[in-house]
Motif scaffolding. Structure first.
Motif, PDB file in Angstrom:
ATOM      1  N   GLY A  15       0.816  -1.205   0.000  1.00 42.17           N
ATOM      2  CA  GLY A  15       0.000   0.000   0.000  1.00 42.17           C
ATOM      3  C   GLY A  15       0.850   1.256   0.000  1.00 42.17           C
ATOM      4  N   GLU A  16       0.287   2.332   0.518  1.00 42.19           N
ATOM      5  CA  GLU A  16       0.943   3.637   0.464  1.00 42.19           C
ATOM      6  C   GLU A  16       2.108   3.736   1.447  1.00 42.19           C
ATOM      7  OE1 GLU A  16      -1.663   6.735   1.714  1.00 42.19           O
ATOM      8  OE2 GLU A  16      -2.030   5.846   3.684  1.00 42.19           O
ATOM      9  N   PRO A  17       3.058   4.618   1.159  1.00 44.92           N
ATOM     10  CA  PRO A  17       4.141   4.858   2.114  1.00 44.92           C
ATOM     11  C   PRO A  17       3.608   5.505   3.393  1.00 44.92           C
ATOM     12  CG  PRO A  17       4.703   5.714  -0.068  1.00 44.92           C
ATOM     13  CD  PRO A  17       3.243   5.395  -0.085  1.00 44.92           C
ATOM     14  N   LEU A  18       4.244   5.207   4.495  1.00 48.20           N
ATOM     15  CA  LEU A  18       3.961   5.818   5.787  1.00 48.20           C
ATOM     16  C   LEU A  18       5.146   6.715   6.159  1.00 48.20           C
ATOM     17  CD1 LEU A  18       2.558   2.640   7.568  1.00 48.20           C
ATOM     18  CD2 LEU A  18       1.249   4.693   6.976  1.00 48.20           C
ATOM     19  N   PRO A  19       5.014   7.516   7.220  1.00 42.06           N
ATOM     20  CA  PRO A  19       6.131   8.381   7.607  1.00 42.06           C
ATOM     21  C   PRO A  19       7.414   7.598   7.875  1.00 42.06           C
ATOM     22  CG  PRO A  19       4.129   9.072   8.721  1.00 42.06           C
ATOM     23  CD  PRO A  19       3.798   7.786   8.026  1.00 42.06           C
ATOM     24  N   VAL A  20       8.522   8.196   7.526  1.00 38.72           N
ATOM     25  CA  VAL A  20       9.831   7.604   7.765  1.00 38.72           C
ATOM     26  C   VAL A  20      10.208   7.820   9.226  1.00 38.72           C
ATOM     27  CG1 VAL A  20      12.265   7.631   7.086  1.00 38.72           C
ATOM     28  CG2 VAL A  20      10.488   8.155   5.398  1.00 38.72           C
ATOM     29  N   THR A  21      10.783   6.794   9.852  1.00 32.30           N
ATOM     30  CA  THR A  21      11.325   6.969  11.200  1.00 32.30           C
ATOM     31  C   THR A  21      12.846   6.978  11.132  1.00 32.30           C
ATOM     32  OG1 THR A  21      11.295   4.574  11.652  1.00 32.30           O
ATOM     33  CG2 THR A  21       9.353   5.860  12.313  1.00 32.30           C
ATOM     34  N   TYR A  22      13.455   7.637  12.122  1.00 32.67           N
ATOM     35  CA  TYR A  22      14.912   7.742  12.183  1.00 32.67           C
ATOM     36  C   TYR A  22      15.385   7.374  13.577  1.00 32.67           C
ATOM     37  CZ  TYR A  22      14.131  10.722   8.073  1.00 32.67           C
ATOM     38  OH  TYR A  22      13.732  11.218   6.861  1.00 32.67           O
ATOM     39  N   HIS A  23      16.431   6.547  13.642  1.00 31.44           N
ATOM     40  CA  HIS A  23      17.084   6.302  14.925  1.00 31.44           C
ATOM     41  C   HIS A  23      18.579   6.133  14.702  1.00 31.44           C
ATOM     42  CE1 HIS A  23      16.684   2.019  13.753  1.00 31.44           C
ATOM     43  NE2 HIS A  23      17.695   1.805  14.568  1.00 31.44           N
ATOM     44  N   THR A  24      19.325   6.271  15.778  1.00 27.86           N
ATOM     45  CA  THR A  24      20.785   6.198  15.701  1.00 27.86           C
ATOM     46  C   THR A  24      21.304   5.094  16.610  1.00 27.86           C
ATOM     47  OG1 THR A  24      21.271   7.708  17.525  1.00 27.86           O
ATOM     48  CG2 THR A  24      20.856   8.699  15.363  1.00 27.86           C
TER      49      THR A  24
END
Length: 211
Positions: free
Chosen positions: A137-146
């Motif tokens: 389906g559609e893209p969802l928000p990107v998450t970021y972690h380090t």
């Protein structure tokens, strides 16, 4: 606004004119500062979150140019992309969760060389849970972690996609430390108090808002 999770704590980069991370409900342990333009100063904020200070549990950096600030932040890190899915079972209306390393999680993993993000997301879901009949389906928000690598600081963006399936049976990939794979409602997981990575809580709250 960019929100990066460092040691499971948020660092938000945003423009002065945009809404804040917490609105009017920021905790007393939330630090807000103006970015000076000095790249090295960013590592001071990173170190504060990495050390799990009880006095500062989240940070917000303000700027007139968030893209320039984002570029400065990225310059301290090696970039490794991952992709995954929020899978809904159309038979029961529940979403797919996995349990590994003491926390509930979503299926995801690093991109292989030459692989595009949607393909990687589908592959990782299938490998980690045994689901082969998936509809992207559609893209969802990107998450970021380090996290810290052997030689570098790593910044990992994870590209998420909605997916659906009619399959019911789940086969957790134990080689990847996945102990359980279950169908659960997102709302129930968010309310349960069960261990859940904060970047996923951030993602799932946005998922609920868009549903």
């Amino acid at each position: 606004m960019y929100v990066i999770y460092i040691n499971d704590r948020p660092l938000a980069l945003r423009e002065l004119s945009s809404p804040g991370l917490y609105g009017d409900t920021a905790p007393d342990t939330h630090l807000v500062a103006r970015y000076t333009g000095k790249k090295k100063s960013l590592l001071n904020y990173v170190d504060t979150l990495e050390k799990a200070s009880q006095k500062v549990t989240s940070i917000e950096l303000l700027t007139d140019d968030v893209e320039a600030l984002w570029a400065d932040f990225q310059s301290h890190y090696r970039w490794i992309e991952a992709a995954g899915g929020v899978v809904t079972n159309t038979e029961n209306g529940k979403q797919l969760f996995i349990f590994r390393r003491g926390s509930w999680d979503l299926p995801k993993g690093k991109l292989d060389d030459g692989e595009d993000r949607p393909t990687a997301a589908l592959r990782e879901v299938e490998e980690e849970t045994g689901l082969a009949e998936l509809v992207l389906g559609e893209p969802l928000p990107v998450t970021y972690h380090t996290y810290r690598g052997k030689k570098n600081r790593i910044l990992k963006p994870t590209y998420w996609y909605r997916m659906t399936t009619t399959q019911q049976q789940l086969v957790p990939e134990t080689e990847e430390d996945i102990l359980r794979a279950e169908w659960r409602h997102v709302d129930e997981v968010l309310r349960s108090g069960d261990p859940l990575y904060e970047n996923l809580r951030f993602l799932l709250n946005q998922y609920v808002a868009r549903s």
